[in-house]
Design an enzyme around this catalytic site. Sequence first.
Site, PDB file in Angstrom:
ATOM      1  N   CYS A   1      37.978  51.471  33.045  1.00 39.18           N
ATOM      2  CA  CYS A   1      39.384  51.030  33.332  1.00 39.18           C
ATOM      3  C   CYS A   1      40.494  51.032  32.694  1.00 39.18           C
ATOM      4  O   CYS A   1      41.590  51.743  33.012  1.00 39.18           O
ATOM      5  CB  CYS A   1      39.009  49.554  34.088  1.00 39.18           C
ATOM      6  SG  CYS A   1      37.674  49.367  35.151  1.00 39.18           S
TER       7      CYS A   1
ATOM      8  N   HIS B   1      45.793  45.405  33.319  1.00 39.36           N
ATOM      9  CA  HIS B   1      44.752  45.799  32.460  1.00 39.36           C
ATOM     10  C   HIS B   1      45.209  46.571  31.146  1.00 39.36           C
ATOM     11  O   HIS B   1      44.347  47.088  30.577  1.00 39.36           O
ATOM     12  CB  HIS B   1      43.725  46.846  33.137  1.00 39.36           C
ATOM     13  CG  HIS B   1      42.432  46.024  32.795  1.00 39.36           C
ATOM     14  ND1 HIS B   1      41.141  46.864  32.970  1.00 39.36           N
ATOM     15  CD2 HIS B   1      41.903  45.074  32.371  1.00 39.36           C
ATOM     16  CE1 HIS B   1      40.074  46.434  32.734  1.00 39.36           C
ATOM     17  NE2 HIS B   1      40.494  45.215  32.412  1.00 39.36           N
TER      18      HIS B   1
END
Length: 531
Positions: free
Chosen positions: A73, A136
Amino acid sequence: MAVAMGRAVLVPLWLCWALGRTAPPNVVLLLMDDMGWGDLGAFGEPSKETPNLDQMASEGMIFLDFYAANPLCSPSRAALLTGRLPVRNGFYTTNAHARNAYTPQDIVGGIQDSEILLPELLKKAGYTNKIVGKWHLGHRPQFHPLKHGFDEWFGSPNCHFGPYDNRARPNIPVYRDWEMIGRYYEDFKIDLKTGESNLTQIYLQEALDFISKQQASQQPFFLYWAIDATHAPVYASKHFLGTSQRGRYGDAVREIDDSIGKILKHLQKLGISENTFVFFTSDNGAALISAPKEGGSNGPFLCGKQTTFEGGMREPAIAWWPGHIPAGGVSRQLGSVMDLFTTSLSLVGLQPPSDRQIDGIDLLPAILQGKLIDRPIFYYRGNEMMAVRVGLYKAHYWTWSNSWEEYSKGIDFCPGQNVSGVTTHSQEDHSTLPLLFHLGRDPGEKYPLSFASDEYQGVMRRISAVVQQHKETMVPGVPQLNVCDKAVMVSTLSMELCCLNIFCFFEPLVPLWGGQCLKFPMAQLKIEKWV
């Protein structure tokens, strides 16, 4: 005349003139989490439960050969927003060779100020930018999205992991701009037993409200809709639970499909669809370790998330721009999430920064004119280039699925797909004689070409030149995913600076050897918060 804008250059808006308009287009990037190439009806999923995305594909263009920049990710998201490979922008680790790494709650690193993000450049061109969902790219104050070009944020610095005990480890926060407005599982409910959560509906409303506000103000906008319902533990709202043939994962996909349909219809209702470029894709392949109940499908491709086989990095991708992209288009252009950086700048009339290596290319010639641009795709895992694709050929310089230790515990990145000598559980160096596959004849990477064949020899001469040039010009960034420190995530008065994440090592405030954990008095413990 070109006008300097920081480290980018504003050039004549040739594209705008060519299309007979002066207003720059809005940009909407729809980034899914752990969604696989085979999860959409338009890409062959047999249950045909994605009618809105399938319609988006029929009205726009699908990319059959579109890739994430990493099989995990955080690095892939950093690559999208910088247009640069993770090994260049720092989203990798050097703690262990070819080890995947990301930004869990206790990571110290994040996106550096030296990196130039897409929203920073768009803001200089008069855009208002919003991120909805998963950031993130770091959890500390200097990494906040509003410090890197975004004007608004509704979402979380991490995925919806948990619930935690709120003592040794807090539940993950949810933010509106600078303010923490709650936490997953406490204020934003996720029922792990049933899978029920209204988060996708909340994220949908955030997108619709932002679009309406920007349309009313007549300002161009960039919307980065980065939701995470298809990341385990998957969730869906009550209305969608139990409606899919594919189980809870399918429920989440159906709700996402419905939400994207509403976003596209909203653009049409407001009369701005022909001035809004929309692109749909995913950050990495489906997580087969969570399948079938909480993971998706990578179609015919080998393995999944965390691997550099096709299933780990080839993604579903759809471009939609009514009135500009011919309906029903199918592109075989090799594409990457990094291209969304360069393509978005091109739409606005900006060129990418010239003071650094940009790996993303401008896809507009492929999208608007059907051209094919010759370019390689590099498959990195941590600090190592594992493979490269040139044309229809893919050469593996290293192979590795996951370790024997993990595999013996039932953790399998390639369930039911063992290919002898390919899906190895030890890191195998093939640099002398790379494994070569023809992805047209063998999309599942099951039949490597014979080393002695003329085809192998001829293709490898071409690929070797590409790899040599790439490695000679590679200047790695400072690795940001090496170090963990629980002090960045909790605000207790004293604690042990022990890192539980296997992907990073310690860098404590005092020398620390042999993996010891030392307690620090409150006076020496610096706690940083965004609010």
